[in-house]
Enzyme design. Sequence first.
Site, PDB file in Angstrom:
ATOM      1  N   GLY A  93       0.690  -1.171   0.017  1.00  0.00           N
ATOM      2  CA  GLY A  93       0.091  -0.228   0.005  1.00  0.00           C
ATOM      3  C   GLY A  93       0.810   1.350  -0.031  1.00  0.00           C
ATOM      4  CB  SER A  94       4.219   2.181  -0.782  1.00  0.00           C
ATOM      5  OG  SER A  94       4.486   1.879  -2.081  1.00  0.00           O
ATOM      6  NE  ARG A 150      -6.491 -12.659  -6.483  1.00  0.00           N
ATOM      7  CZ  ARG A 150      -6.379 -13.753  -6.498  1.00  0.00           C
ATOM      8  NH1 ARG A 150      -7.136 -14.556  -7.180  1.00  0.00           N
ATOM      9  NH2 ARG A 150      -5.571 -14.733  -5.485  1.00  0.00           N
ATOM     10  CG  LEU A 206     -10.548  -5.176 -11.589  1.00  0.00           C
ATOM     11  CD1 LEU A 206     -10.624  -3.651 -11.849  1.00  0.00           C
ATOM     12  CD2 LEU A 206     -10.944  -5.738 -10.277  1.00  0.00           C
ATOM     13  CG  ASN A 216      -3.440  -0.779 -13.029  1.00  0.00           C
ATOM     14  OD1 ASN A 216      -3.285  -1.194 -11.808  1.00  0.00           O
ATOM     15  ND2 ASN A 216      -2.749  -1.594 -13.744  1.00  0.00           N
ATOM     16  CG  HIS A 264       2.128  -2.473 -15.581  1.00  0.00           C
ATOM     17  ND1 HIS A 264       1.840  -3.625 -14.637  1.00  0.00           N
ATOM     18  CD2 HIS A 264       3.064  -2.995 -16.211  1.00  0.00           C
ATOM     19  CE1 HIS A 264       2.541  -4.613 -15.164  1.00  0.00           C
ATOM     20  NE2 HIS A 264       3.304  -4.215 -16.292  1.00  0.00           N
TER      21      HIS A 264
HETATM   22  C1  GRF Z   1       3.961  -1.428  -7.264  1.00  0.00           C
HETATM   23  O1  GRF Z   1       4.937  -1.717  -7.978  1.00  0.00           O
HETATM   24  C2  GRF Z   1       2.790  -1.265  -8.272  1.00  0.00           C
HETATM   25  O2  GRF Z   1       3.033  -0.555  -9.263  1.00  0.00           O
HETATM   26  C3  GRF Z   1       2.484  -2.699  -8.549  1.00  0.00           C
HETATM   27  O3  GRF Z   1       2.522  -3.378  -7.359  1.00  0.00           O
HETATM   28  C4  GRF Z   1       3.380  -2.627  -6.591  1.00  0.00           C
HETATM   29  C5  GRF Z   1       2.609  -2.143  -5.180  1.00  0.00           C
HETATM   30  O4  GRF Z   1       3.260  -1.431  -4.429  1.00  0.00           O
HETATM   31  N1  GRF Z   1       1.360  -3.092  -9.138  1.00  0.00           N
HETATM   32  P1  GRF Z   1       2.324  -0.871  -3.198  1.00  0.00           P
HETATM   33  O5  GRF Z   1       1.281  -1.948  -2.630  1.00  0.00           O
HETATM   34  O6  GRF Z   1       1.680   0.208  -3.949  1.00  0.00           O
HETATM   35  O7  GRF Z   1       3.420  -0.586  -2.084  1.00  0.00           O
END
Ligand code: GRF
Length: 213
Positions: A12-13, A91, A93, A107, A109
């Site tokens: 969740g950063s 997941r 969707l 999103n 990525h």
């Molecule tokens: C991030 O690299 C995001 O781009 C990817 O998974 C990671 C999630 O990091 N899809 P966080 O949970 O937001 O810390």
Amino acid sequence: MKRIVILISGRGSNLQAIVRRCAAERWPAQVVAVIASRPDAAGLAFATAEGIATAVVDARAHAERAGFDTALAAAIDGWRPDLVVLAGFMRILAAELVQRYAGRMLNMHPSLLPAFPGLHTHRQALAAGCTVAGATVHFVTAALDHGPIVLQGVVPVRPDDDEATLAARVLPLEHRLYPLAVRWAVHDRLRIEGLRVVQLDASPQWFGPADGA
Ligand code: GRF
């Protein structure tokens, strides 16, 4: 006030980066709920500490894919979001849900899409011998990690990089890109034209190393 629902599966950063910028910059928006696909998603604790409502729709508790899809859709719809933000949501969707939130679901990525969608993006970039890597914020469509691109950022790949060092270089870039993209969406600054996104203030839709990325 725009109502934002954020979907997570882990740390969740990116969630934290968005919540903090929303408060610091006083966006006309509120993160009304955080929904996790796993009960052990660490980001839930941050949300609770911030006073944000949380819910878990546990993918593993549903034997049938359809049951998970229905429960997730109900959890999201219940918050009547203007914007749904996928932040490390692992997941896929249901197409019907994606369709319903077309143009209202973002999103992040961690690659320069359309290169390297799916899992292990940094491993893929290293294996391909890329000399730059990056991250992409895009509107969600039915195609995995594909959709109109809102914002991208670039970092160098160094000769001695491994997946961990590259991911560690890309993550701070994600934390700069995602709040900015969500802020644009909150302020209705984004217009989708086919596969392209037009930023109505004509702000640059990419960051490079020269920008401190
Ligand atoms: C991030 O690299 C995001 O781009 C990817 O998974 C990671 C999630 O990091 N899809 P966080 O949970 O937001 O810390």
